[in-house]
Design a protein around this motif. Structure first.
Motif, mmCIF file in Angstrom:
data_model
loop_
_atom_site.group_PDB
_atom_site.id
_atom_site.type_symbol
_atom_site.label_atom_id
_atom_site.label_comp_id
_atom_site.label_asym_id
_atom_site.label_seq_id
_atom_site.Cartn_x
_atom_site.Cartn_y
_atom_site.Cartn_z
ATOM 1 N N GLU A 146 0.817 -1.218 0.000
ATOM 2 C CA GLU A 146 0.000 0.000 0.000
ATOM 3 C C GLU A 146 0.849 1.266 0.000
ATOM 4 N N ASP A 147 2.156 1.129 0.254
ATOM 5 C CA ASP A 147 3.054 2.295 0.216
ATOM 6 C C ASP A 147 3.570 2.582 -1.189
ATOM 7 N N ILE A 148 3.380 1.634 -2.112
ATOM 8 C CA ILE A 148 3.923 1.781 -3.467
ATOM 9 C C ILE A 148 2.824 2.296 -4.387
ATOM 10 N N PRO A 149 3.051 3.409 -5.073
ATOM 11 C CA PRO A 149 2.014 3.966 -5.946
ATOM 12 C C PRO A 149 1.893 3.192 -7.252
ATOM 13 N N ALA A 150 0.819 3.427 -7.966
ATOM 14 C CA ALA A 150 0.702 2.916 -9.333
ATOM 15 C C ALA A 150 1.695 3.690 -10.198
ATOM 16 N N VAL A 151 2.528 2.964 -10.903
ATOM 17 C CA VAL A 151 3.608 3.582 -11.672
ATOM 18 C C VAL A 151 3.306 3.466 -13.167
ATOM 19 N N VAL A 152 3.461 4.581 -13.867
ATOM 20 C CA VAL A 152 3.339 4.585 -15.328
ATOM 21 C C VAL A 152 4.713 4.256 -15.900
ATOM 22 N N LEU A 153 4.810 3.156 -16.645
ATOM 23 C CA LEU A 153 6.101 2.696 -17.159
ATOM 24 C C LEU A 153 6.145 2.778 -18.677
ATOM 25 N N ASP A 154 7.330 3.053 -19.192
ATOM 26 C CA ASP A 154 7.570 2.969 -20.629
ATOM 27 C C ASP A 154 9.001 2.507 -20.828
ATOM 28 N N THR A 155 9.269 1.944 -21.981
ATOM 29 C CA THR A 155 10.584 1.378 -22.258
ATOM 30 C C THR A 155 11.048 1.773 -23.649
ATOM 31 N N LEU A 156 12.312 2.149 -23.749
ATOM 32 C CA LEU A 156 12.977 2.345 -25.027
ATOM 33 C C LEU A 156 13.949 1.181 -25.223
ATOM 34 N N GLU A 157 14.251 0.848 -26.465
ATOM 35 C CA GLU A 157 15.147 -0.271 -26.739
ATOM 36 C C GLU A 157 16.233 0.154 -27.725
ATOM 37 N N THR A 158 17.207 0.892 -27.230
ATOM 38 C CA THR A 158 18.361 1.267 -28.036
ATOM 39 C C THR A 158 19.452 0.233 -27.805
ATOM 40 N N PRO A 159 19.820 -0.558 -28.814
ATOM 41 C CA PRO A 159 20.791 -1.643 -28.594
ATOM 42 C C PRO A 159 22.133 -1.126 -28.091
ATOM 43 N N SER A 160 22.715 -1.863 -27.155
ATOM 44 C CA SER A 160 24.054 -1.535 -26.667
ATOM 45 C C SER A 160 25.094 -2.003 -27.679
ATOM 46 N N PRO A 161 26.143 -1.213 -27.905
ATOM 47 C CA PRO A 161 27.201 -1.639 -28.843
ATOM 48 C C PRO A 161 28.218 -2.578 -28.202
ATOM 49 N N THR A 162 28.049 -2.904 -26.907
ATOM 50 C CA THR A 162 29.067 -3.687 -26.206
ATOM 51 C C THR A 162 28.902 -5.187 -26.358
ATOM 52 N N ASN A 163 27.771 -5.634 -26.917
ATOM 53 C CA ASN A 163 27.545 -7.072 -27.020
ATOM 54 C C ASN A 163 26.621 -7.355 -28.205
ATOM 55 N N PRO A 164 26.689 -8.555 -28.774
ATOM 56 C CA PRO A 164 25.940 -8.843 -30.004
ATOM 57 C C PRO A 164 24.420 -8.865 -29.830
ATOM 58 N N LEU A 165 23.927 -9.034 -28.608
ATOM 59 C CA LEU A 165 22.486 -9.042 -28.382
ATOM 60 C C LEU A 165 21.923 -7.641 -28.146
ATOM 61 N N GLY A 166 22.794 -6.658 -27.972
ATOM 62 C CA GLY A 166 22.321 -5.295 -27.711
ATOM 63 C C GLY A 166 21.747 -5.113 -26.319
ATOM 64 N N ILE A 167 22.155 -5.986 -25.378
ATOM 65 C CA ILE A 167 21.626 -5.954 -24.018
ATOM 66 C C ILE A 167 22.258 -4.812 -23.227
ATOM 67 N N LYS A 168 21.451 -4.160 -22.392
ATOM 68 C CA LYS A 168 21.955 -3.188 -21.420
ATOM 69 C C LYS A 168 21.516 -3.607 -20.027
ATOM 70 N N GLY A 169 22.106 -2.973 -19.035
ATOM 71 C CA GLY A 169 21.704 -3.226 -17.660
ATOM 72 C C GLY A 169 20.303 -2.709 -17.396
ATOM 73 N N LEU A 170 19.602 -3.362 -16.459
ATOM 74 C CA LEU A 170 18.258 -2.925 -16.102
ATOM 75 C C LEU A 170 18.040 -2.875 -14.596
ATOM 76 N N GLY A 171 18.488 -3.905 -13.881
ATOM 77 C CA GLY A 171 18.160 -4.009 -12.457
ATOM 78 C C GLY A 171 18.585 -2.812 -11.634
ATOM 79 N N GLU A 172 19.732 -2.208 -11.971
ATOM 80 C CA GLU A 172 20.211 -1.072 -11.188
ATOM 81 C C GLU A 172 19.437 0.214 -11.459
ATOM 82 N N LEU A 173 18.891 0.337 -12.664
ATOM 83 C CA LEU A 173 18.309 1.622 -13.066
ATOM 84 C C LEU A 173 17.270 2.152 -12.086
ATOM 85 N N PRO A 174 16.208 1.387 -11.775
ATOM 86 C CA PRO A 174 15.196 1.938 -10.875
ATOM 87 C C PRO A 174 15.691 2.121 -9.449
#
Length: 260
Positions: free
Chosen positions: A187-215
């Motif tokens: 009940e302390d966590i609000p409803a969050v409006v989320l959106d995602t962009l997908e710009t591929p990372s140049p560091t790996n062939p799958l274009g993966i970037k980090g996610l867990g740390e961001l929020p």
């Protein structure tokens, strides 16, 4: 998948920088590319067409110029172990040992916008809006990705508004159990409006970037800044997190007494 086995690895540096999928997934990708190359050459030999014409789709391997020339994927894989069916120079089997080394950390990006309302009589913080946008490169599993964001925001809100280790004058912890350490509830966590962009990372062939740390990085700062913006009109300039209702109330009353 073997992970963290000290019989295999003499040293480890912990889990950080969202490298699991970027490194592990890329190693799998590199191996899969090599497997596909061999299967395509073998399929071309079996179908009697150039390897460049071979296509693989939905369990079928076929000649792209003549789709009637086709085999099942399992038939091609089975043929890889039958020496008499192989083209000259090809070793039997489909075992591939590859590795991948990340050239740089695949950092992601995020922006969080928070609108809060502070009750000057109690110091309580109420969320009015919470919008979060993340760019973590190629998303492999949208459900897991959203769960990471929601969980990270919950952690960030806890850090900003309630979670904090308290000690007495002798250094004994006063928040030694979850009865005292204020974890946020649903009940302390609000409803969050989320959106995602997908710009591929140049560091790996799958274009993966980090996610867990961001929020977990963006949420506590955005929440704390929103609270301090609300308090700034009363002359409050700084409060150490967590911004508990008691701290906010005391800061407001101190500011009022100084201006009286």
């Amino acid at each position: 998948v073997r992970h963290g086995d000290t019989d295999m690895l003499p040293v480890g540096e912990g889990t950080f920088a969202s490298r699991g999928l970027a490194v592990g997934g890329s190693a799998v990708h590199v191996s899969a590319v090599e497997a596909r190359k061999k299967l395509v050459v073998l399929a071309g030999h079996l179908l009697g067409c150039p390897a460049g014409d071979v296509e693989i789709n939905e369990g079928r391997v076929f000649n792209g110029r003549d789709p009637e020339q086709a085999m099942s994927f399992s038939e091609v894989a089975s043929a890889a172990y039958q020496r008499e069916l192989l083209p000259d120079g090809m070793e039997p089997g489909l075992e591939f040992e590859e590795s991948y080394t990340l050239t740089a950390n695949p950092f992601g990006f995020a922006a969080h916008v928070v609108v809060v309302e502070v009750d000057p009589g109690t110091g309580d913080v109420k969320f009015l809006d919470y919008i979060a946008v993340h760019d973590s490169g190629q998303i492999v599993n949208p459900l897991i990705a959203e769960g990471q964001v929601q969980g990270g925001i919950a952690q960030g809100i806890g850090q900003a508004l309630g979670e904090g280790m308290m000690y007495d004058s002798d250094g004994q912890p006063l928040t030694s159990s979850l009865m005292d350490y204020a974890l946020p509830s649903a009940e302390d966590i609000p409803a969050v409006v989320l959106d995602t962009l997908e710009t591929p990372s140049p560091t790996n062939p799958l274009g993966i970037k980090g996610l867990g740390e961001l929020p977990t990085v963006a949420a506590p700062v955005a929440v704390a800044n929103a609270v301090m913006d609300a308090l700034s009109r009363y002359g409050v300039r700084h409060i150490d997190v967590p911004l508990t209702a008691e701290k906010v109330w005391q800061a407001l009353n101190q500011a009022k007494s100084q201006t009286a």
